[in-house]
Design a protein around this motif. Structure first.
Motif, PDB file in Angstrom:
ATOM      1  N   UNK A  81       1.220  -1.437   0.171  1.00  0.00           N
ATOM      2  CA  UNK A  81       0.023   0.017  -0.333  1.00  0.00           C
ATOM      3  C   UNK A  81       0.461   0.786  -0.250  1.00  0.00           C
ATOM      4  N   UNK A  82       1.808   1.509   0.783  1.00  0.00           N
ATOM      5  CA  UNK A  82       2.321   2.556   0.627  1.00  0.00           C
ATOM      6  C   UNK A  82       3.943   2.695  -0.548  1.00  0.00           C
ATOM      7  N   UNK A  91      -9.672  -0.439  -9.407  1.00  0.00           N
ATOM      8  CA  UNK A  91      -9.073  -2.029  -9.293  1.00  0.00           C
ATOM      9  C   UNK A  91      -7.818  -2.262  -7.586  1.00  0.00           C
ATOM     10  N   UNK A  92      -7.322  -1.428  -8.216  1.00  0.00           N
ATOM     11  CA  UNK A  92      -6.072  -1.642  -6.808  1.00  0.00           C
ATOM     12  C   UNK A  92      -6.932  -1.406  -5.787  1.00  0.00           C
ATOM     13  N   UNK A  97      -8.278  -4.617  -0.403  1.00  0.00           N
ATOM     14  CA  UNK A  97      -9.488  -4.974   0.332  1.00  0.00           C
ATOM     15  C   UNK A  97     -10.116  -6.119   0.780  1.00  0.00           C
ATOM     16  N   UNK A  98      -9.453  -7.096  -1.028  1.00  0.00           N
ATOM     17  CA  UNK A  98      -9.984  -8.000  -0.426  1.00  0.00           C
ATOM     18  C   UNK A  98      -9.049  -9.410   0.128  1.00  0.00           C
ATOM     19  N   UNK A  99      -7.994  -8.465   0.120  1.00  0.00           N
ATOM     20  CA  UNK A  99      -6.739  -8.545   1.209  1.00  0.00           C
ATOM     21  C   UNK A  99      -6.532  -8.523   2.181  1.00  0.00           C
ATOM     22  N   UNK A 100      -7.261  -7.110   2.840  1.00  0.00           N
ATOM     23  CA  UNK A 100      -6.667  -6.809   4.366  1.00  0.00           C
ATOM     24  C   UNK A 100      -8.549  -7.203   5.136  1.00  0.00           C
ATOM     25  N   UNK A 152      -5.911   7.126   1.799  1.00  0.00           N
ATOM     26  CA  UNK A 152      -5.768   7.120   0.397  1.00  0.00           C
ATOM     27  C   UNK A 152      -6.735   8.272  -0.404  1.00  0.00           C
ATOM     28  N   UNK A 153      -6.118   8.447  -1.862  1.00  0.00           N
ATOM     29  CA  UNK A 153      -6.320   8.993  -2.896  1.00  0.00           C
ATOM     30  C   UNK A 153      -7.287   8.480  -4.091  1.00  0.00           C
ATOM     31  N   UNK A 154      -8.144   8.930  -4.750  1.00  0.00           N
ATOM     32  CA  UNK A 154      -7.867   8.718  -6.323  1.00  0.00           C
ATOM     33  C   UNK A 154      -7.156   9.050  -7.187  1.00  0.00           C
ATOM     34  N   UNK A 155      -6.232   8.294  -8.099  1.00  0.00           N
ATOM     35  CA  UNK A 155      -5.518   9.002  -9.076  1.00  0.00           C
ATOM     36  C   UNK A 155      -6.852   9.294 -10.177  1.00  0.00           C
TER      37      UNK A 155
END
Length: 155
Positions: A81-82, A91-92, A97-100, A152-155
């Motif tokens: 993440x960092x 998608x990232x 979140x599917x892992x966290x 978290x910020x959107x790209x």
């Protein structure tokens, strides 16, 4: 009781200040130091009779080994993440979140499982004390992480 917890919090703060520069050897060292310090805190918090000591510490060591493995997974995920910060695409975010979420669920389930094991082999009060201190320390770590990682910020 408060002094060991404050010491533990300080150690955790220092460990996570450099999270983005950590390598595997440093992580293992931190976990080793953390385990020893944490064990001292648990020993001070959990009130054991002589008859309960051996059984409790055997279970606690099992718990810690499994918790550390989950901690490694969490650390690896946070490291990614960092490293990816600033490039969070939908998608990232979904993949993260599917892992966290499963890691958090596994960690909570592990604590619940060992609460039951400790209760059955010692007594409900000891198990409750174990559960309380583990929740407290887990929440302290989560707060430290939330203060250290980027928003978290959107790209």
């Amino acid at each position: 009781m408060l002094k060991p917890i404050l010491t533990f919090s300080l150690i955790i703060s220092m460990c996570f200040l450099g999270i983005s520069q950590s390598n595997q050897d440093e992580l293992q060292l931190m976990q080793s130091l953390y385990g020893m310090e944490k064990r001292d805190i648990v020993a001070e918090f959990v009130e054991l009779s002589e008859a309960q000591e051996n059984e409790f510490w055997v279970l606690y060591d099992e718990y810690e080994n499994k918790r550390k493995a989950l901690g490694q997974e969490r650390f690896d995920l946070l490291q990614r993440y960092v490293n990816d910060y600033g490039e969070v695409r939908p998608e990232n975010a979904e993949n993260f979140m599917k892992q966290a979420i499963p890691i958090r669920i596994k960690t909570d389930k592990l604590r619940d499982t060992y609460y039951q094991k400790i209760k059955s082999r010692t007594d409900p009060v000891v198990a409750m004390q174990f559960y309380q201190i583990e929740n407290y320390l887990s929440d302290a770590i989560r707060m430290e992480l939330l203060e250290e990682i980027y928003t978290t910020k959107k790209q």
